[in-house]
Design an enzyme around this catalytic site. Structure first.
Site, PDB file in Angstrom:
ATOM      1  N   SER A 226       0.852  -1.186   0.000  1.00 50.52           N
ATOM      2  CA  SER A 226       0.000   0.000   0.000  1.00 50.52           C
ATOM      3  C   SER A 226       0.887   1.234   0.000  1.00 50.52           C
ATOM      4  O   SER A 226       1.689   1.417  -0.915  1.00 50.52           O
ATOM      5  CB  SER A 226      -0.951  -0.033   1.205  1.00 50.52           C
ATOM      6  OG  SER A 226      -1.845   1.061   1.160  1.00 50.52           O
TER       7      SER A 226
ATOM      8  N   HIS B  83      -2.597  -1.177  -3.317  1.00 43.52           N
ATOM      9  CA  HIS B  83      -3.765  -0.315  -3.108  1.00 43.52           C
ATOM     10  C   HIS B  83      -3.666   0.917  -4.002  1.00 43.52           C
ATOM     11  O   HIS B  83      -2.750   1.727  -3.864  1.00 43.52           O
ATOM     12  CB  HIS B  83      -3.850   0.134  -1.647  1.00 43.52           C
ATOM     13  CG  HIS B  83      -4.084  -0.987  -0.688  1.00 43.52           C
ATOM     14  ND1 HIS B  83      -3.930  -0.853   0.671  1.00 43.52           N
ATOM     15  CD2 HIS B  83      -4.462  -2.281  -0.887  1.00 43.52           C
ATOM     16  CE1 HIS B  83      -4.206  -1.997   1.263  1.00 43.52           C
ATOM     17  NE2 HIS B  83      -4.523  -2.882   0.339  1.00 43.52           N
TER      18      HIS B  83
ATOM     19  N   ASP C 111      -4.723  -4.993   6.085  1.00 44.87           N
ATOM     20  CA  ASP C 111      -5.009  -5.813   4.907  1.00 44.87           C
ATOM     21  C   ASP C 111      -3.881  -6.813   4.681  1.00 44.87           C
ATOM     22  O   ASP C 111      -2.706  -6.450   4.654  1.00 44.87           O
ATOM     23  CB  ASP C 111      -5.184  -4.927   3.673  1.00 44.87           C
ATOM     24  CG  ASP C 111      -5.713  -5.691   2.474  1.00 44.87           C
ATOM     25  OD1 ASP C 111      -6.408  -6.703   2.675  1.00 44.87           O
ATOM     26  OD2 ASP C 111      -5.449  -5.262   1.334  1.00 44.87           O
TER      27      ASP C 111
END
Length: 351
Positions: free
Chosen positions: A165, A192, A289
């Site tokens: 991310s 992401h 995540d």
């Protein structure tokens, strides 16, 4: 209070952004600037903790300003980017220069309120996540060689999954180009990103500097060995196998952990296809995540790697996976390519 600097060449846009940020009770806009030159000067003078900056400005644009700020006063910068191809290229270049994140900018002032929640959340998250800009800049300096492997497994079904991310694009540039072109596995990358051209441009950049083929994943395409597939921004990626053919499914579902694509969503299907023939890596990023998904890979006797805290831009996602007991090995990012190759050797050669 989170001291924030707002940089945009439009006075109306500066006012709108300022009003949105100051609607939060923990954010204070301590100054504004109408071009990159003023941004550099005000950064040195006002010492903001987060900067929100446009790319396209007169005198000095946002990219030049990011570069200058990183040399003198490296702090978290969120860039505004348009949804155009040019905008996505500029956004990724800003990330390479040291910016931490970006937001897609609405086309008109009347649409700006739509990003208020995202903007406030990102400013708040950057401030609270112990973002390490120096580590991000150090990533760019390291140039490693391709790590070659010794394998003989033409019929084995091997899969590699990488989740990342905040700070991910620069981290991926330290890993994908160092994997060999004859890697006997398919690679799936979940970074992401918002919907738009961003992931296709990231794939093009990685493809240009790697032995592996790197591409943005397409719905229903057949998975090939020696190819790295990046999940499109704003969509989940699943891996499905039927009649001995593995294909990618791109799904416009609901966000998980407030993100889409989500590492955990991809892992659900990935682990069913690859099981103990999998290697999974969690890189830099905020949030949790990947933690629950990597636990499933671990329980299926797949191999799992987390990026070490001292080489992470943001240690949130790796930390969550480590604390969940989902990680076999913690490595500095510069050692992860070799760790991947050695783990694939073991799974390939049955050692």
């Amino acid at each position: 209070m989170i001291k924030t600097l707002v940089v945009d060449d439009s006075a109306l846009m500066r006012r709108a952004i300022r009003d949105m940020l100051e609607s939060a009770d923990d954010i204070e806009v301590i100054g504004t600037a109408k071009n990159g030159k003023e941004a550099v000067e005000n950064t040195n003078k006002l010492k903001p903790e987060v900067i929100v900056m446009d790319v396209n400005m007169p005198i000095m644009d946002g990219l030049a300003a990011v570069k200058a700020i990183m040399k003198t006063t490296p702090i978290p910068i969120i860039m505004f980017s348009s949804l155009t191809k040019k905008g996505s290229i500029e956004a990724l270049e800003a990330l390479r220069l040291g910016a931490i994140d970006f937001i897609t900018k609405p086309s008109g002032l009347q649409e700006i309120s739509k990003i208020e929640n995202e903007l406030v959340t990102k400013v708040r998250n950057l401030y609270n996540s112990n973002v390490n800009i120096i580590r991000l800049l150090n990533l760019k300096k390291f140039k490693g060689e391709v790590i070659n492997g010794n394998w003989n497994c033409p019929d084995q079904n091997l899969g590699i999954l990488i989740g990342s991310s905040t700070g991910g694009p620069s981290s991926l540039e330290q890993i994908i180009p160092r994997l060999p072109g004859d890697l006997p596995a398919s690679v799936f990358i979940v970074q992401h990103m918002p919907e738009g051209n961003f992931c296709s441009q990231l794939a093009a950049r990685l493809d240009a500097i790697s032995e592996l083929e790197v591409k943005e994943a397409e719905n229903n395409e057949k998975v090939k060995i020696g190819v790295a597939y990046i999940a499109p921004g704003g969509y989940h990626m699943e891996i499905r196998k039927a009649l001995d053919v593995t294909r990618i499914k791109i799904i416009k579902g609901k966000p998980m952990h407030a993100v889409m694509p989500s590492v955990d969503v991809t892992v659900e299907s990935f682990v069913k296809v690859y099981g103990n023939n999998s290697v999974a890596i969690i890189l830099t990023g905020m949030g949790v995540d990947g933690a629950s998904g990597f636990k499933k890979i671990n329980e299926s006797n797949g191999a799992t790697i987390a990026c070490s805290e001292d080489t992470c831009v943001v240690f949130g996602m790796p930390k969550a996976a480590i604390e969940a007991g989902a990680i076999d090995v913690v490595k500095p990012i510069f050692e992860i390519p070799e760790q991947i190759v050695r783990m694939i050797e073991v799974k390939c050669n049955g050692n």
